[in-house]
Design a protein around this motif. Structure first.
Motif, short mmCIF file in Angstrom:
data_model
loop_
_atom_site.label_atom_id
_atom_site.label_comp_id
_atom_site.label_asym_id
_atom_site.label_seq_id
_atom_site.Cartn_x
_atom_site.Cartn_y
_atom_site.Cartn_z
N LEU A 23 0.83 -1.20 0.00
CA LEU A 23 0.00 0.00 0.00
C LEU A 23 0.87 1.26 0.00
O LEU A 23 0.67 2.18 -0.82
N VAL A 24 1.86 1.30 0.89
CA VAL A 24 2.75 2.46 0.96
C VAL A 24 3.56 2.59 -0.33
O VAL A 24 3.73 3.69 -0.88
N THR A 25 4.05 1.46 -0.84
CA THR A 25 4.83 1.46 -2.08
C THR A 25 4.03 2.03 -3.24
O THR A 25 4.53 2.85 -4.02
N CYS A 26 2.79 1.59 -3.37
CA CYS A 26 1.95 2.05 -4.48
C CYS A 26 1.57 3.53 -4.32
O CYS A 26 1.45 4.25 -5.32
N ILE A 27 1.38 3.97 -3.08
CA ILE A 27 1.07 5.38 -2.85
C ILE A 27 2.26 6.25 -3.27
O ILE A 27 2.10 7.25 -3.97
N VAL A 28 3.47 5.84 -2.86
CA VAL A 28 4.66 6.60 -3.24
C VAL A 28 4.86 6.56 -4.76
O VAL A 28 5.14 7.58 -5.39
N GLY A 29 4.69 5.36 -5.34
CA GLY A 29 4.85 5.24 -6.79
C GLY A 29 3.87 6.09 -7.58
O GLY A 29 4.21 6.71 -8.59
N SER A 30 2.64 6.12 -7.10
CA SER A 30 1.61 6.87 -7.81
C SER A 30 1.85 8.37 -7.79
O SER A 30 1.26 9.13 -8.57
N MET A 31 2.75 8.83 -6.89
CA MET A 31 3.07 10.25 -6.84
C MET A 31 3.64 10.76 -8.17
O MET A 31 3.70 11.97 -8.41
N GLY A 32 4.07 9.82 -9.03
CA GLY A 32 4.54 10.21 -10.35
C GLY A 32 3.49 10.97 -11.14
O GLY A 32 3.82 11.73 -12.06
N ASN A 150 5.04 8.82 -17.24
CA ASN A 150 3.79 8.20 -17.69
C ASN A 150 4.02 6.83 -18.29
O ASN A 150 3.12 6.00 -18.33
N GLN A 151 5.23 6.57 -18.77
CA GLN A 151 5.54 5.26 -19.34
C GLN A 151 5.76 4.23 -18.23
O GLN A 151 5.37 3.08 -18.36
N SER A 152 6.38 4.66 -17.14
CA SER A 152 6.82 3.70 -16.13
C SER A 152 5.87 3.54 -14.94
O SER A 152 5.70 2.42 -14.43
N VAL A 153 5.23 4.62 -14.50
CA VAL A 153 4.44 4.55 -13.27
C VAL A 153 3.24 3.60 -13.39
O VAL A 153 3.04 2.74 -12.51
N PRO A 154 2.39 3.68 -14.43
CA PRO A 154 1.27 2.74 -14.50
C PRO A 154 1.72 1.27 -14.56
O PRO A 154 1.08 0.40 -13.96
N LEU A 155 2.83 1.00 -15.27
CA LEU A 155 3.36 -0.37 -15.30
C LEU A 155 3.80 -0.80 -13.91
O LEU A 155 3.53 -1.93 -13.47
N TYR A 156 4.50 0.08 -13.21
CA TYR A 156 4.99 -0.23 -11.87
C TYR A 156 3.82 -0.60 -10.95
O TYR A 156 3.88 -1.60 -10.23
N LEU A 157 2.78 0.20 -10.97
CA LEU A 157 1.64 -0.03 -10.08
C LEU A 157 0.92 -1.32 -10.43
O LEU A 157 0.52 -2.09 -9.55
N SER A 158 0.73 -1.60 -11.73
CA SER A 158 0.03 -2.81 -12.14
C SER A 158 0.81 -4.06 -11.76
O SER A 158 0.23 -5.09 -11.42
N ASN A 225 8.38 -8.52 -11.37
CA ASN A 225 8.43 -8.70 -12.83
C ASN A 225 9.71 -8.12 -13.41
O ASN A 225 10.37 -8.75 -14.24
N SER A 226 10.06 -6.90 -12.96
CA SER A 226 11.24 -6.23 -13.48
C SER A 226 12.52 -6.96 -13.08
O SER A 226 13.46 -7.10 -13.87
N LEU A 227 12.57 -7.47 -11.84
CA LEU A 227 13.74 -8.21 -11.37
C LEU A 227 13.93 -9.49 -12.17
O LEU A 227 15.05 -9.84 -12.56
N ILE A 228 12.83 -10.20 -12.42
CA ILE A 228 12.91 -11.44 -13.22
C ILE A 228 13.35 -11.11 -14.64
O ILE A 228 14.19 -11.81 -15.22
N GLU A 229 12.81 -10.04 -15.17
CA GLU A 229 13.13 -9.63 -16.53
C GLU A 229 14.62 -9.35 -16.68
O GLU A 229 15.20 -9.55 -17.76
#
Length: 525
Positions: A23-32, A150-158, A225-229
Motif C-alpha cells: 500500500l505504501v509502495t503504491c502510494i509513493v509510486g503513484s506520486m509520479g 507516464n511510461q513507467s508509473v502505470p506499469l509499476y503499479l500494475s 516482474n522487473s527483477l525477473i526480466e
C-alpha cells in the motif's frame, strides 16, 4: 450479456493480500502522477494571467484589453500561445519511445528518476524565462519528464499490486494527477494576485512534485516482474513474498518466470506488436488513449481559466471556477478507486460516457443560446454562468471516475510481458500526440466552431462508448499473466489468440465456456 462482455474471476487465484508494504509502495509510486497533473493545471491559469500575457504574448493581451466587444470565442486565439502549452506533449511523445527501452532494460525505477530530474530542470528554466524561446525549451524538458513518468508509473503499479486490488491501486496514479491539477489551480488563484512575477512562482512550483518523484524513485523497491526480466530471480522471489505477504508464491513466481522466458525470445518487441495475436492489445493501446483525448477533457483542464473568461467570468472568478472543477476531479476519482474492482471497468467506462455526452450537449446549448454565433456578449448573468460551471463539473466528475483513470489502468494491465514496455510506449505516445493536437488547435477550433466545439467532442464520446460496449472485455480480477484467456473468450478478439498462447491451455479454456449469443463465449469461472 452485453456485447464483448463476460464475467470472470481469472483462470486461477494466486495467494496474497494487500499488505501495508504494498500500500505504501503504491502510494509513493503513484506520486509520479503529480508532475503530469500539476502541469495540466498550471498551464491554463498562467496563460490567463495578464502579467504573463503582456510579457510574452502582447498581441493576445492587447486583444483582450483594447476592445471589450471583441468576439468572445476568438479573444485567446494565438498559435504561439497554444504552442507554449502543446510543445510539452510533443516532447513527451518522443521521450516515451526512449523510455520504453530504459524501462525494459534498467527497470521502472530508473525511468521514474529520469522523469523527475528532467521535469525539475524544465521547471527551473520556465521560472527564470526571459523570452518565449526559454519558455518553449523549459516546456520541452517538462515533456521529457512526463514521457518517462507516464511510461513507467502505470506499469509499476500494475505489476506491484495484488490482482484483486490492481484497479484501485493503479488509479492512485490518476488520483495524483487530479491532486496535481487541484494544487496548481489553487496556486494560480493566489499567485495571480502577485503582479509582475506571480506567474514565475506558478511555473517554478513544478519543482516540488519533480523532487517528490525523484526521491520516491530512489527509495521504491523494484517490481518482481522487473527483477525477473533482468535475471535477478532470487531477489525476485524474496521480493514477491514480501509484496504478497505470504510464503506460498511459487505458482505466481513460476508463471512470471515463464512469461519472462517467453518475452526474452522476442527479439523485436516493436515489430512483434504487429503480429496477429497482439491485434487486440495494439488496438486498445491506440484507441483508448485516442478516445481519452477526444472526450474534450483537456479543453477543460488545460484552458479552464481561459474558457471561463471566454464565457464571461472575471480574472479571479475564472481561476476560482478552475479550482472548483479541480476539486470535483479529485473527489470523483475517489469514486473510481472505490468502484473499479467492485463494479468493473466496462460499467464505469459506459456510465461515464453517457454522463459526459449529456453534459456536453447541455453546455453547447447554454453557450449557444447566450453567445450565438457572433460571440459578441460582454456580460453573462451570474446565475447563467453558474449553470454552465455546474454542467462542466458534472462532466468532469464523469471523466474522473471513468475515462480518466481507466485510460491509464486498462492499457497497463492487458499487455503480455514480452510486449509490455513497447505497447505502453505506444499507449503513452498516442495519448501525448493527441494531447498535443488538441492543445495546439483548441483555441482556433473554439474561434471557428464556436459552441459547436462541444458538439464535436460529444460526437466522439458517443463513438467511443459504442467502441467500449462492443470491443473491450471486462478485466476486473484477472491476473496479468492470465489475461490471454480474457481475449480468447471474447466474441470478436477470440479468433486472433492462438490456443498455444493460453496459460494452462486446455483446462482453463474449456472450463465453464458458454455461448453469449454474439458468436463468442463468456467465462463463468
Amino acid at each position: 450479456m452485453p456485447a464483448g462482455g463476460f464475467v470472470t474471476q481469472g483462470g486461477k487465484e494466486y495467494p496474497g493480500k494487500l499488505t501495508p508494504y504494498v500500500l505504501v509502495t503504491c502510494i509513493v509510486g503513484s506520486m509520479g502522477g503529480l508532475i503530469f497533473g500539476y502541469d495540466i493545471g498550471i498551464s491554463g491559469g498562467v496563460t490567463s494571467m495578464p502579467d504573463f500575457l503582456s510579457s510574452f504574448f502582447p498581441s493576445v493581451y492587447e486583444k483582450q484589453t483594447a476592445d471589450k466587444s471583441t468576439n468572445q470565442y476568438c479573444k485567446f486565439d494565438s498559435a504561439t500561445l497554444t504552442l507554449f502549452t502543446s510543445s510539452l506533449y510533443l516532447a513527451a511523445l518522443l521521450a516515451s519511445l526512449v523510455a520504453s527501452t530504459v524501462t525494459r532494460k534498467f527497470g521502472r525505477k530508473l525511468s521514474m528518476l529520469f522523469g523527475g530530474v528532467l521535469f525539475c530542470a524544465g521547471a527551473i528554466i520556465n521560472a527564470l524565462a526571459q523570452n518565449v524561446a526559454m519558455l518553449i525549451v523549459g516546456r520541452i524538458l517538462l515533456g521529457f519528464g512526463i514521457g518517462f513518468a507516464n511510461q513507467s508509473v502505470p506499469l509499476y503499479l500494475s505489476e506491484m499490486a495484488p490482482y484483486k486490488y490492481r484497479g484501485s491501486l493503479n488509479i492512485g496514479f490518476q488520483l495524483s494527477i487530479t491532486i496535481g491539477i487541484l494544487i496548481a489551480n489553487v496556486l494560480n488563484y493566489f499567485f495571480a494576485k502577485i503582479h509582475d512575477w506571480g506567474w514565475r512562482l506558478s511555473l517554478g512550483g513544478a519543482m516540488v512534485p519533480a523532487i517528490i518523484i525523484g526521491i520516491g524513485s530512489l527509495i521504491l523497491p523494484d517490481t518482481p516482474n522487473s527483477l525477473i526480466e533482468r535475471g535477478k530471480r532470487d531477489e525476485a522471489i524474496t521480493k514477491l513474498r514480501r509484496v504478497r505477504g505470504v510464503d506460498d508464491v511459487e505458482e505466481e513466481f513460476n508463471d512470471l518466470v515463464a512469461a519472462s522466458e517467453a518475452s526474452k525470445k522476442v527479439e523485436h518487441p516493436w515489430r512483434n506488436l504487429l503480429e496477429k495475436k497482439y491485434r487486440p492489445h495494439l488496438t486498445m493501446a491506440i484507441m483508448i488513449p485516442f478516445f481519452q483525448q477526444l472526450t474534450g477533457i483537456n479543453v477543460i483542464m488545460f484552458y479552464a481559466p481561459v474558457l471561463f473568461k471566454t464565457i464571461g467570468f472575471k480574472d479571479d472568478n475564472s481561476l476560482m471556477s478552475a479550482v472548483i472543477t479541480g476539486g470535483v476531479n479529485v473527489l470523483a476519482t475517489l469514486v473510481s478507486i472505490y468502484g473499479v474492482d467492485k463494479w468493473g471497468r466496462r460499467f464505469l467506462f459506459l456510465e461515464g460516457g453517457v454522463q459526459m455526452f449529456i453534459c456536453q450537449i447541455a453546455v453547447a446549448i447554454c453557450i449557444g443560446v447566450k453567445f450565438g454565433v457572433s460571440g459578441n456578449v460582454t456580460n453573462l448573468p451570474q446565475w447563467y454562468a453558474i449553470v454552465v460551471v455546474l454542467f462542466i463539473c458534472i462532466y468532469v466528475s464523469a471523466f474522473a471516475w471513468s475515462w480518466g483513470p481507466l485510460g491509464w489502468l486498462v492499457p497497463s494491465e492487458i499487455f503480455p510481458l514480452e510486449i509490455r514496455s513497447a505497447a505502453q510506449s505506444i499507449n503513452v505516445s498516442v495519448n501525448m500526440f493527441f494531447t498535443f493536437v488538441i492543445a495546439q488547435i483548441f483555441l482556433t477550433m473554439l474561434c471557428h466552431l464556436k459552441f459547436g466545439l462541444f458538439l464535436f467532442f460529444a460526437f466522439f464520446v458517443l463513438v467511443m462508448s459504442v467502441f467500449i460496449y462492443l470491443f473491450l472485455p471486462e478485466t476486473k480480477g484477472v491476473p496479468i499473466e492470465e489475461m490471454s484467456i480474457v481475449w480468447k473468450n471474447h466474441w470478436f478478439w477470440g479468433k486472433y489468440i492462438p490456443d498455444e498462447d493460453l496459460p494452462h491451455a486446455g483446462a482453463n479454456l474449456e472450463m465453464g465456456k458458454t455461448k453469449n449469443g454474439l458468436g463468442g463465449t463468456k467465462s463463468v469461472y
